[in-house]
Design an enzyme around this catalytic site. Structure first.
Site: not given
Ligand code: GLN
Length: 520
Positions: A176, A77, A152
């Protein structure tokens, strides 16, 4: 070879039945073929990957020791630092940032023989649930390319699902790793807070962030976690807790296992077809000898507001370092107008809308006069939520929930309504707030009408940008509905990733959801 597990690839290379260079070429070819459609990679470094693969082959020829991931292509990532490889967190502000050091997770992967092929697209600074917050455009779901792969870590999940790599790294602050794994029909594991060093992860919310693997099987996730896990002097929050033999835990046996189901929490807002897949999965585990137990998580209903207060507060502080001086982008010609103006323009031009929204919200909840009402209150509720889990784990070994209340939605469907986007994280954020390990494993498909654009030629669809593109095999015959993956989430006790991996692996032995392939 594209369908082989990481373990099988390693074994074939170790036995000399194939070479790491051949493996690398095959996967690079696949990336070249499908990435123009998926946009899963921010960067692919062919030469570096082939050189590393050649190193592995030379080492084997010389009879040298081979690591547990020797020759396995891995995608990382783009919020994890890889020395000499552009690392952007999918943000304009880091568009040209080349880290002078490796994240510990990356260093450990390479020490185990893994071959890093590139950096995967993600929401900017990992803030998002759909990959639409990337400065480099959204990733498309390999099962239905007009839909989100989740976020994400959407690029990592899409890359694994589309057979671009057998294994990828993601990060999980509020879901994410797990939610994109669920949306793409693959396995995603968020380890216990402290299990994997965060050194070299571009910080979003430091009390919630964890790095973990995305793979196609629980066994490969176990193999990867065994490489990643363990204390690191460079991260004071990494744990000294010994790492058990994770692959040995995969016995296939769930008899006597107690699975807690928080029925009072898994209620409204859950898509009916997702619920049916979830109930069928529970029934499969029950018939294999597990016991289902009703448990209560009375404070889980506050998890979303608590998460979005704490995560934004921490983000507002962590992102203060992007000031145009120390890292990355600086607005042009602003220095003579004074340093404040330079900061302000740099951040205005460098950050996207969602990142700005969170910096503003986080700064607000930490400000004098609001700190007690929002930030402090959120921390108090976080403690209550943690104790809900502790009480549940006195009765059960794991907790089961859907990973996401809804199936992968269409690109653009929720971008105008951040609150709707945040609500989709309802089942994932509480594991981060409580610091617990959690895994998502494929547990079925839901059918949705395909976009009416289907009858167009694939090239016309490609030209259409965000619109629909070629169909997925196993998904639908031409003219049929889309088949969209659903994930089962299991949450475990602190540092008990072994049990999660054992249950996920046993579930895979009982079902074939994880073997289905999207055809691009
Ligand atoms: N969807 C969550 C957010 O927008 C989690 C994102 C993540 O785990 N990095 O913060």
């Amino acid at each position: 070879m594209l369908d082989a597990s990481a373990r099988a690839i390693r074994d074939e290379i170790a036995a000399g039945r194939t070479s790491a260079v051949d493996v690398c070429r095959t996967f690079l070819g696949r990336i070249e073929a499908v990435n123009p459609l998926l946009n899963a990679f921010n960067l692919v470094d062919r030469d570096r990957a082939l050189a590393r693969a050649a190193d592995i082959d030379r080492r084997r020829a010389a009879g040298g020791p081979l690591g547990p991931l020797a020759g396995v292509p891995v995608a990382v990532k783009d919020n994890l630092c890889v020395r000499g490889m552009r690392t952007t967190a999918s943000s304009r502000i880091l568009e040209r940032f080349v880290p002078p050091y490796d994240a510990t997770a990356v260093e450990r992967l390479e020490a185990a023989g893994a071959v890093i092929v590139g950096k995967t697209n993600c929401d900017e600074f990992a803030m998002g649930s759909s990959n639409e917050n990337s400065a480099f455009g959204p990733v498309r779901n390999p099962w239905a390319t007009d839909r989100t792969p989740g976020g994400s870590s959407g690029g990592s999940a899409a890359a694994v699902a589309a057979r671009c790599v057998p294994l990828a790294l993601g990060s999980d602050t509020g879901g994410s790793i797990r939610q994109p794994a669920a949306f793409c029909g693959v396995v995603g594991l968020k380890p216990t807070y402290g299990r994997v060093s965060r050194y070299g992860l571009l910080a979003f919310a430091s009390s919630l962030d964890q790095i973990g693997p995305i793979a196609r099987t629980a066994a490969d996730a176990a193999l990867a976690l065994a490489v990643l896990a363990g204390a690191d002097p460079a991260d004071a929050t990494s744990s000294q807790e010994p790492v058990p033999h994770l692959t040995a835990a995969l016995t296939g046996d769930v008899t006597g296992l107690r699975i807690g189901v928080p029925r009072g929490f898994v209620t409204e807002g859950v898509d009916e077809a997702v619920r049916r897949a979830f109930e069928t999965a529970l029934d499969t585990l029950r018939r294999a000898g597990a016991a289902l137990v009703d448990v209560a998580l009375p404070h889980a209903k506050y998890a979303i507001p608590v998460y979005y207060l704490i995560a934004t507060a921490e983000a507002s502080s962590n992102l203060a370092r992007y000031d145009g001086v120390r890292y990355g982008y600086r607005a042009r010609g602003e220095t003579e107008r004074g340093v404040r103006e330079m900061y302000s323009r740099t951040r205005d031009q460098g950050f996207g809308a969602e990142v700005k929204r969170r910096i503003v919200l986080g700064t607000y909840v930490l400000s004098a006069g609001y700190y007690d009402a929002y930030y402090l209150k959120a921390q108090q509720v976080r403690t209550l939520l943690r104790s809900d889990y502790q009480q549940a784990f006195e009765q059960v070994d794991v907790l089961a929930m859907p990973t996401s209340p809804i199936p992968p939605f269409r690109l653009g469907e929720k971008t105008a309504d951040p609150l709707q986007m945040y609500l989709a994280d309802v089942f994932t954020v509480s594991a981060n707030l409580a610091g617990l390990p959690a895994i998502s494993v494929p547990c079925g498909f839901v059918e949705r009408p395909a976009s009416a654009l289907r009858s167009e030629s694939p090239s016309a669809k490609l030209r259409r940008g965000l619109a629909e593109a070629p169909r997925a095999e196993g998904s639908a015959s031409e003219g049929g509905p889309d088949r969209l993956p659903v994930g089962l989430q299991l949450t475990g006790r602190v540092f008990d990733e072994s049990t999660l991996l054992r249950v996920a692996d046993a579930y895979e032995r009982l079902t074939d959801w994880h073997t289905q392939v999207p055809l691009l």
